[in-house]
Design an enzyme around this catalytic site. Sequence first.
Site, PDB file in Angstrom:
ATOM      1  N   GLU A  65       0.843  -1.203   0.000  1.00 17.34           N
ATOM      2  CA  GLU A  65       0.000   0.000   0.000  1.00 17.34           C
ATOM      3  C   GLU A  65       0.873   1.246   0.000  1.00 17.34           C
ATOM      4  O   GLU A  65       1.782   1.391   0.825  1.00 17.34           O
ATOM      5  CB  GLU A  65      -0.928   0.008   1.229  1.00 17.34           C
ATOM      6  CG  GLU A  65      -1.823   1.248   1.232  1.00 17.34           C
ATOM      7  CD  GLU A  65      -2.999   1.154   2.200  1.00 17.34           C
ATOM      8  OE1 GLU A  65      -3.229   0.087   2.775  1.00 17.34           O
ATOM      9  OE2 GLU A  65      -3.674   2.193   2.368  1.00 17.34           O
ATOM     10  N   GLU A  90       4.129   4.854   4.348  1.00 20.79           N
ATOM     11  CA  GLU A  90       3.653   6.209   4.683  1.00 20.79           C
ATOM     12  C   GLU A  90       4.841   6.995   5.214  1.00 20.79           C
ATOM     13  O   GLU A  90       5.682   6.441   5.914  1.00 20.79           O
ATOM     14  CB  GLU A  90       2.538   6.149   5.747  1.00 20.79           C
ATOM     15  CG  GLU A  90       1.997   7.501   6.204  1.00 20.79           C
ATOM     16  CD  GLU A  90       1.507   8.386   5.054  1.00 20.79           C
ATOM     17  OE1 GLU A  90       2.163   9.412   4.814  1.00 20.79           O
ATOM     18  OE2 GLU A  90       0.511   8.034   4.376  1.00 20.79           O
ATOM     19  N   ASP A 146      -2.492  12.076  -2.662  1.00 19.54           N
ATOM     20  CA  ASP A 146      -2.478  13.548  -2.680  1.00 19.54           C
ATOM     21  C   ASP A 146      -2.789  14.016  -4.101  1.00 19.54           C
ATOM     22  O   ASP A 146      -2.111  13.609  -5.046  1.00 19.54           O
ATOM     23  CB  ASP A 146      -1.095  14.070  -2.275  1.00 19.54           C
ATOM     24  CG  ASP A 146      -0.739  13.689  -0.843  1.00 19.54           C
ATOM     25  OD1 ASP A 146      -1.586  13.874   0.039  1.00 19.54           O
ATOM     26  OD2 ASP A 146       0.378  13.186  -0.622  1.00 19.54           O
ATOM     27  N   LYS A 150      -3.033  21.514  -8.974  1.00 15.78           N
ATOM     28  CA  LYS A 150      -2.528  22.510  -9.937  1.00 15.78           C
ATOM     29  C   LYS A 150      -1.756  21.809 -11.057  1.00 15.78           C
ATOM     30  O   LYS A 150      -0.922  20.932 -10.777  1.00 15.78           O
ATOM     31  CB  LYS A 150      -1.578  23.487  -9.244  1.00 15.78           C
ATOM     32  CG  LYS A 150      -2.264  24.392  -8.252  1.00 15.78           C
ATOM     33  CD  LYS A 150      -1.274  25.373  -7.660  1.00 15.78           C
ATOM     34  CE  LYS A 150      -1.973  26.217  -6.612  1.00 15.78           C
ATOM     35  NZ  LYS A 150      -1.066  26.853  -5.691  1.00 15.78           N
ATOM     36  N   ARG A 217      -9.802   7.168   5.954  1.00 12.02           N
ATOM     37  CA  ARG A 217     -10.183   8.450   6.543  1.00 12.02           C
ATOM     38  C   ARG A 217     -10.466   9.486   5.440  1.00 12.02           C
ATOM     39  O   ARG A 217     -11.418  10.249   5.529  1.00 12.02           O
ATOM     40  CB  ARG A 217      -9.058   8.940   7.453  1.00 12.02           C
ATOM     41  CG  ARG A 217      -9.489  10.070   8.352  1.00 12.02           C
ATOM     42  CD  ARG A 217      -8.344  10.571   9.196  1.00 12.02           C
ATOM     43  NE  ARG A 217      -7.773   9.523  10.031  1.00 12.02           N
ATOM     44  CZ  ARG A 217      -6.661   9.671  10.743  1.00 12.02           C
ATOM     45  NH1 ARG A 217      -6.012  10.808  10.730  1.00 12.02           N
ATOM     46  NH2 ARG A 217      -6.203   8.691  11.485  1.00 12.02           N
ATOM     47  N   GLU A 219     -11.464   8.960   2.442  1.00 13.98           N
ATOM     48  CA  GLU A 219     -12.720   8.641   1.766  1.00 13.98           C
ATOM     49  C   GLU A 219     -13.894   9.194   2.580  1.00 13.98           C
ATOM     50  O   GLU A 219     -14.817   9.822   2.021  1.00 13.98           O
ATOM     51  CB  GLU A 219     -12.859   7.133   1.615  1.00 13.98           C
ATOM     52  CG  GLU A 219     -14.142   6.720   0.941  1.00 13.98           C
ATOM     53  CD  GLU A 219     -14.401   5.231   1.094  1.00 13.98           C
ATOM     54  OE1 GLU A 219     -14.509   4.751   2.244  1.00 13.98           O
ATOM     55  OE2 GLU A 219     -14.479   4.550   0.068  1.00 13.98           O
TER      56      GLU A 219
HETATM   57  C1  LIG Z   1      -4.302  12.203   0.872  1.00 17.06           C
HETATM   58  S1  LIG Z   1      -3.447  11.097   1.926  1.00 17.06           S
HETATM   59  C2  LIG Z   1      -4.478   9.649   1.892  1.00 17.06           C
HETATM   60  C3  LIG Z   1      -4.192   8.706   3.022  1.00 17.06           C
HETATM   61  C4  LIG Z   1      -4.979   7.389   3.038  1.00 17.06           C
HETATM   62  N1  LIG Z   1      -4.655   6.550   1.916  1.00 17.06           N
HETATM   63  C5  LIG Z   1      -6.454   7.623   3.081  1.00 17.06           C
HETATM   64  O1  LIG Z   1      -7.151   7.323   2.098  1.00 17.06           O
HETATM   65  O2  LIG Z   1      -6.952   8.101   4.130  1.00 17.06           O
HETATM   66  C6  LIG Z   1      -2.063  10.583   0.928  1.00 17.06           C
HETATM   67  C7  LIG Z   1      -0.903  10.063   1.768  1.00 17.06           C
HETATM   68  O3  LIG Z   1       0.086   9.500   0.912  1.00 17.06           O
HETATM   69  C8  LIG Z   1       1.357   9.732   1.480  1.00 17.06           C
HETATM   70  N2  LIG Z   1       2.318   9.619   0.363  1.00 17.06           N
HETATM   71  C9  LIG Z   1       2.347  10.380  -0.751  1.00 17.06           C
HETATM   72  N3  LIG Z   1       3.287   9.958  -1.590  1.00 17.06           N
HETATM   73  C10 LIG Z   1       3.888   8.889  -0.995  1.00 17.06           C
HETATM   74  C11 LIG Z   1       4.952   8.032  -1.367  1.00 17.06           C
HETATM   75  N4  LIG Z   1       5.590   8.188  -2.537  1.00 17.06           N
HETATM   76  N5  LIG Z   1       5.331   7.059  -0.504  1.00 17.06           N
HETATM   77  C12 LIG Z   1       4.691   6.905   0.681  1.00 17.06           C
HETATM   78  N6  LIG Z   1       3.660   7.678   1.080  1.00 17.06           N
HETATM   79  C13 LIG Z   1       3.265   8.659   0.254  1.00 17.06           C
HETATM   80  C14 LIG Z   1       1.254  11.112   2.096  1.00 17.06           C
HETATM   81  O4  LIG Z   1       2.183  11.296   3.149  1.00 17.06           O
HETATM   82  C15 LIG Z   1      -0.200  11.134   2.587  1.00 17.06           C
HETATM   83  O5  LIG Z   1      -0.294  10.799   3.953  1.00 17.06           O
END
Ligand SMILES: C[S@@+](CC[C@H](N)C(=O)[O-])C[C@H]1O[C@@H](n2cnc3c(N)ncnc32)[C@H](O)[C@@H]1O
Length: 237
Positions: A65, A90, A146, A150, A217, A219
């Site tokens: 994941e 993460e 994320d 933009k 979370r 979602e």
């Molecule tokens: C918008 S959050 C969504 C978190 C979770 N999947 C959820 O649905 O609640 C995206 C997460 O991906 C992590 N992230 C982004 N790019 C990543 C990468 N290349 N490797 C590990 N984590 C990453 C960020 O730190 C962030 O906490």
Amino acid sequence: MTEDVRAPDVKPPPERLYGRQRGHPLRPRQERLLEEALPRLRFPLEKAGTPKLGFGKEPAQIWFEVGFGGGEHSYAQHNAHPDVGYIASEVFHNGLCSLLTRLVPVEEEATAPIPDMLRLWDDDARILLKAMPEASVDRLFLMFPDPWPKAKHAKRRFVHPHNVELVARVLKPGAVWRVASDDPTYQAWVEEVMGAQPYFDAPPPVTERPQGWFPTRYEAKAIAAGRQPLYWTFTRR
Ligand SMILES: C[S@@+](CC[C@H](N)C(=O)[O-])C[C@H]1O[C@@H](n2cnc3c(N)ncnc32)[C@H](O)[C@@H]1O
């Protein structure tokens, strides 16, 4: 890989990861989780070449994941699939602590038994994916990445032609890549990128979370805010 990718016009992804690593200041319990429990649960990079040996017991399959956030989905998948070796990645410290809190009792951060089949990766997921062998992963999850809405930040999006190649390389033929997003720009972007790549069957997304997917979370936040998540299931050719 030799296949020709008709990539959308986007710059290569940056080597460094954008986004927050730290949020609220950490409480003493959280500091202990990162200092004492995380090293015990961290996937060992030296086992990346033989990833089934990176777990307490040899798993039947490996699932990965990317960006687990608070870890609800990783934890639920791990509990629902006890034979699977699950690598949960993460970089955000508060997120890592949320998952560690579920796994390790208070005051036992350095000593509590740890699950055999769950390992954490607290760095950019791409580093570990690059170090893993071709066709070594059975399933990959990217839940609500994320969005970087933009256009000038498009290269930071995880669904990027270069990262699609990286994911395609580690997934076995027939393996599934699940992606969910609630952001309209990202949704259109996923369609564009996945419509232009040769590695995956990429049917249209669905609007109801399919069975066997667990809530996250982000979602919940998206639905509460009236945004419509889309759920894709891509299958490695
Ligand atoms: C918008 S959050 C969504 C978190 C979770 N999947 C959820 O649905 O609640 C995206 C997460 O991906 C992590 N992230 C982004 N790019 C990543 C990468 N290349 N490797 C590990 N984590 C990453 C960020 O730190 C962030 O906490």
